[in-house]
Design an enzyme around this catalytic site. Structure first.
Site, PDB file in Angstrom:
ATOM      1  CG  HIS A 161      -2.016   0.987   1.150  1.00 40.66           C
ATOM      2  ND1 HIS A 161      -1.829   2.341   1.384  1.00 40.66           N
ATOM      3  CD2 HIS A 161      -3.337   0.834   0.851  1.00 40.66           C
ATOM      4  CE1 HIS A 161      -2.986   2.966   1.244  1.00 40.66           C
ATOM      5  NE2 HIS A 161      -3.910   2.081   0.905  1.00 40.66           N
ATOM      6  CG  ASP A 284      -8.568   3.171  -1.023  1.00 42.08           C
ATOM      7  OD1 ASP A 284      -8.208   2.612   0.028  1.00 42.08           O
ATOM      8  OD2 ASP A 284      -7.978   4.161  -1.497  1.00 42.08           O
TER       9      ASP A 284
END
Length: 324
Positions: A161, A284
């Site tokens: 990430h 997300d």
């Protein structure tokens, strides 16, 4: 047709408190740890499943919000990683048909990462989420090679990430505007995508996939720009003396998620440089919250039901071992 969302974020109050004591205060602005987002991030119960229902999502994979425990010293990172993993596992146990989870790992203590990954996998976690740097230690450092070996052996995909670039990089490239514009440029507007892509590229150049050919890596945001630069990146393979090209690693060791960026042009490009079996749906959440209608409209751009099903559920089910 089931819909799996493999990147939905949450926070743990004890970890948030520990992070605020060590990280730059403007980092908290990135993730909006106030208002609606804070409430949504803390909710691992009925509120989250209701949001999933509204979007038409059947299964969400929980991932602790950035920066995980990585900025913490080892003596704090390990116990808080364990606590986060136990908390996520408990949420999955309460909602076994709706949730799965990615492990949080004490990357600031490389000697503890493989052990915690093994422990977390034993409690049901289906992979891990990490970041490209812990202090001055890059993810491709050989100190993490045991971790990648264990991830490969256990079949635990590693999601890289984005994170806030280092202070030195921010000073060199992302300053000179008002504080919020500086921060946006260094994070979601540009910098953290470049940071994550660089971390992935460094793993390839370090020969990680020559040593661990079965290791699977996941990148969000349609590959964090890496998919758009493969023609140039491939030239690095020869310079580094790799057995395989960058593109070959991308096509066999990487998966790419949408991260709520439901733009058909990005889908078309991803399909032109890799294959549909490497692409996975994600929102997300809660930072992106596309509606059910937005999602349906985007999915209509696939040319067949078979490809649509690969993107929405089959690829995630295969990668993370989720029963359809």
């Amino acid at each position: 047709m089931p819909l799996f969302d493999i990147e939905t974020h949450w926070i743990m109050p004890d970890l948030t408190s520990a992070l605020r004591a060590v990280r730059h205060p403007d980092e908290s602005l990135i993730f909006n740890e106030t208002g609606d987002n804070q409430h949504r991030l803390e909710d691992l119960g009925d509120g989250r499943t209701a949001a999933m229902d509204a979007q038409g999502i059947d299964v969400s994979i929980l991932a602790l919000t950035p920066p995980g425990t990585q900025p913490l010293p080892p003596k704090e990172a390990l116990p808080l990683s364990r606590a986060a993993n136990d908390m996520a596992a408990a949420a999955v146990a309460r909602y076994p048909d709706r949730f799965r989870s990615l492990a949080t790992l004490p990357m600031s203590s490389p000697k503890d990462t493989a052990g915690e990954l093994e422990r977390a996998a034993g409690t049901g976690h289906v992979g891990a989420m990490v970041y490209g740097r812990s202090g001055d230690l890059f993810l491709d450092d050989l100190a993490y090679d045991d971790f990648f070996s264990v991830a490969s052996q256990l079949g635990q995909p590693v999601f890289i990430h984005p994170q806030l670039p280092s202070a030195a990089i921010r000073d060199a490239s992302y300053r000179g505007f008002d504080p919020m514009t500086d921060l946006a440029l260094a994070t979601y507007g540009w910098g953290w995508h470049m940071d994550a892509a660089t971390a992935a590229l460094r793993l390839i150049l370090r020969g990680t996939f020559d040593r661990h050919p079965e290791l699977q890596i996941v990148l969000g945001h349609w590959g964090e720009m890496l998919l758009f630069w493969l023609d140039r990146a491939d030239s690095l393979s020869r310079t580094a003396g790799l057995q395989r090209s960058v593109t070959d690693c991308i096509r066999s060791n990487f998966h790419f998620t949408a991260s709520g960026m439901l733009n058909p042009a990005l889908l078309r490009h991803a399909l032109s440089v890799t294959s549909v079996d490497r692409l996975i749906f994600s929102t997300d959440y809660p930072f992106q919250r596309p509606s059910g209608g937005d999602i349906d409209s985007f999915l209509a751009h696939f040319t067949s039901d078979a490809e649509r099903q690969q993107f929405t559920s089959a690829n995630a089910a295969s990668l993370y071992g989720i029963d359809l």
